[in-house]
Design an enzyme around this catalytic site. Sequence first.
Site, PDB file in Angstrom:
ATOM      1  N   ASP A 101      42.877  44.018  32.543  1.00 40.10           N
ATOM      2  CA  ASP A 101      42.158  43.765  33.850  1.00 40.10           C
ATOM      3  C   ASP A 101      41.935  44.372  34.550  1.00 40.10           C
ATOM      4  OD1 ASP A 101      40.976  41.644  35.198  1.00 40.10           O
ATOM      5  OD2 ASP A 101      42.307  40.400  35.509  1.00 40.10           O
ATOM      6  N   VAL A 102      41.037  45.377  34.873  1.00 45.29           N
ATOM      7  CA  VAL A 102      40.586  46.382  35.551  1.00 45.29           C
ATOM      8  C   VAL A 102      39.343  46.242  36.468  1.00 45.29           C
ATOM      9  CG1 VAL A 102      42.017  48.272  34.468  1.00 45.29           C
ATOM     10  CG2 VAL A 102      39.619  47.733  33.811  1.00 45.29           C
ATOM     11  N   LYS A 103      38.335  45.570  36.004  1.00 43.30           N
ATOM     12  CA  LYS A 103      37.197  44.972  36.571  1.00 43.30           C
ATOM     13  C   LYS A 103      36.483  46.238  37.162  1.00 43.30           C
ATOM     14  CE  LYS A 103      38.722  40.311  38.201  1.00 43.30           C
ATOM     15  NZ  LYS A 103      40.373  40.627  37.702  1.00 43.30           N
ATOM     16  N   ARG A 104      36.269  47.207  36.345  1.00 48.82           N
ATOM     17  CA  ARG A 104      35.406  48.530  36.714  1.00 48.82           C
ATOM     18  C   ARG A 104      34.122  48.325  36.434  1.00 48.82           C
ATOM     19  NH1 ARG A 104      40.343  49.358  38.637  1.00 48.82           N
ATOM     20  NH2 ARG A 104      41.494  51.122  37.715  1.00 48.82           N
ATOM     21  N   THR A 131      38.218  44.165  31.499  1.00 47.87           N
ATOM     22  CA  THR A 131      37.398  43.359  32.293  1.00 47.87           C
ATOM     23  C   THR A 131      36.332  44.479  33.067  1.00 47.87           C
ATOM     24  OG1 THR A 131      38.803  43.441  33.820  1.00 47.87           O
ATOM     25  CG2 THR A 131      38.762  41.527  32.374  1.00 47.87           C
TER      26      THR A 131
END
Length: 288
Positions: A101-104, A131
């Site tokens: 879960d890094v949401k880059r 993510t």
Amino acid sequence: MSAAEPRRDFAAAWQAAAAVSPLCVGVDPHAAQLASWGLPDTAAGAREFGLRLLDACARSGAARLVKPQSAFFERFGSAGIAVLEELLAAARGAGLVTILDVKRGDIGSTMAGYADAYMDPASPLCADALTLSPYLGVGALEPAFAAARAHGTGIFVLALTSNPDGARVQHARTPDGQAVAAEVARLVAAFDAQAGAPQAGLVVGATIGGAARELGIDLGGFPGPLLAPGYGAQGAGPAELADVFGAAFERGQVLVSASRSVSEAGPDPEALERRIVGLARAVRHDRG
């Protein structure tokens, strides 16, 4: 890629894991959680926390999906990143499927750099999936889509999140009248159609109620996996999962993320295993 870093096959991996249980165990070593386990708020504490959770998942035989939250490792600097690398390798060695879960989300060479870091099996930070945030434009994520095609790594693109401010962007309408979240869903589904496999998915909060239907998004007809945070401690239960995801939930496409609901069982290995088994059984039962 060398022979030591084989191509990933996330489409097959998530389906095999979800056949065991759709439960996805979050690995979130934030300060309060470490304190509740009697661990120091350090990289070493995060390492111990993460390894215990991974071991409990593997030993339980009931959960093969895990989701480390990168921010809780990044806050310790290089020592935390080293721990994250170790945990990703340990999870892979234990046969667990990792969703980082890094949401880059960025543009051009910057997005390509993120793809190199998290999607190339030659990188020590490569997970089975990660993510992504599409709110610089879904087209800006093309380097990540290209990496997914090249390496078989999975991606989950934020579509409908449950935080109150998310609706101001996600529910907004494009010039042709389509909701922004609906455009995200359409383009991710198109990637899966082109790939011929359910490799790319969406992040959709389990607590969004009827928002998807109101925006014209048919989650029941979406071809790929749906990562659903919000189950358990954040308020969603079986009724919410069935209401939000419909047929996709019944088919086992919804990967139900639970973090606090697992870790609040405490550091005792047997207690953790029992909690994981219980949640995994409940989610399968909820699917009918």
